[in-house]
Design a protein around this motif. Structure first.
Motif, mmCIF file in Angstrom:
data_model
loop_
_atom_site.group_PDB
_atom_site.id
_atom_site.type_symbol
_atom_site.label_atom_id
_atom_site.label_comp_id
_atom_site.label_asym_id
_atom_site.label_seq_id
_atom_site.Cartn_x
_atom_site.Cartn_y
_atom_site.Cartn_z
ATOM 1 N N THR A 10 0.836 -1.202 0.000
ATOM 2 C CA THR A 10 0.000 0.000 0.000
ATOM 3 C C THR A 10 0.872 1.253 0.000
ATOM 4 O O THR A 10 0.616 2.204 -0.747
ATOM 5 C CB THR A 10 -0.932 0.004 1.231
ATOM 6 O OG1 THR A 10 -1.793 -1.133 1.141
ATOM 7 C CG2 THR A 10 -1.757 1.275 1.311
ATOM 8 N N VAL A 11 1.909 1.253 0.821
ATOM 9 C CA VAL A 11 2.817 2.407 0.890
ATOM 10 C C VAL A 11 3.540 2.590 -0.438
ATOM 11 O O VAL A 11 3.617 3.707 -0.971
ATOM 12 C CB VAL A 11 3.826 2.247 2.049
ATOM 13 C CG1 VAL A 11 4.875 3.350 2.019
ATOM 14 C CG2 VAL A 11 3.102 2.237 3.390
ATOM 15 N N VAL A 12 4.057 1.515 -0.985
ATOM 16 C CA VAL A 12 4.777 1.599 -2.261
ATOM 17 C C VAL A 12 3.869 2.169 -3.352
ATOM 18 O O VAL A 12 4.250 3.097 -4.074
ATOM 19 C CB VAL A 12 5.338 0.215 -2.666
ATOM 20 C CG1 VAL A 12 5.848 0.227 -4.099
ATOM 21 C CG2 VAL A 12 6.439 -0.217 -1.706
ATOM 22 N N ARG A 13 2.667 1.619 -3.492
ATOM 23 C CA ARG A 13 1.743 2.107 -4.528
ATOM 24 C C ARG A 13 1.365 3.570 -4.311
ATOM 25 O O ARG A 13 1.314 4.354 -5.259
ATOM 26 C CB ARG A 13 0.482 1.244 -4.542
ATOM 27 C CG ARG A 13 0.601 -0.007 -5.345
ATOM 28 C CD ARG A 13 -0.760 -0.638 -5.651
ATOM 29 N NE ARG A 13 -1.725 -0.522 -4.571
ATOM 30 C CZ ARG A 13 -1.965 -1.455 -3.649
ATOM 31 N NH1 ARG A 13 -1.313 -2.578 -3.678
ATOM 32 N NH2 ARG A 13 -2.870 -1.264 -2.719
ATOM 33 N N SER A 14 1.088 3.926 -3.063
ATOM 34 C CA SER A 14 0.664 5.303 -2.765
ATOM 35 C C SER A 14 1.741 6.311 -3.130
ATOM 36 O O SER A 14 1.456 7.338 -3.755
ATOM 37 C CB SER A 14 0.316 5.443 -1.285
ATOM 38 O OG SER A 14 -0.779 4.628 -0.952
#
Length: 112
Positions: free
Chosen positions: A95-99
């Motif tokens: 989630t952090v990477v995509r965001s």
């Protein structure tokens, strides 16, 4: 967002509740401390930013991610060479990477 650091000593920041991350210049142990740490470096180049997703109890890295997303949305993204996401929580880390990747931060998964 790749950029050369003007300082001779790299600025490497970490936000992690447990790991020591001995290579970091400074470390924050909660999302609140992480936000303060980033704000202190607002106008300087950060060579590396190390993020852990789960920060103990109900705390997570998401308030820090929101700060970074809002900065990019407002046209003033944080100047960071690479954001490394090191987390034992694969869904949270993704989630952090995509965001952050959506806002053109150079971000990748890492292990420590």
């Amino acid at each position: 967002m790749k950029e050369e650091s003007p300082a001779s000593t790299p600025v490497i920041l970490g936000i992690d509740d447990l790991r020591t991350l001995p290579w970091t210049t400074r470390i924050a142990r909660s999302s609140g401390e992480g936000i303060k740490l980033l704000q202190e470096h607002r106008d300087s180049f950060i060579d590396e930013l190390w993020l852990d997703h789960d920060l103990g109890g109900d705390d997570s890295i998401l308030p820090v991610v929101t700060l970074m997303e809002e900065a990019a949305f407002n046209g003033r993204p944080f100047r960071i060479g690479t954001v490394f996401v090191h987390s034992a929580n694969p869904i949270g880390a993704e989630t952090v990477v995509r965001s952050l990747a959506r806002w053109d931060y150079q971000v990748r998964r890492a292990t420590v």
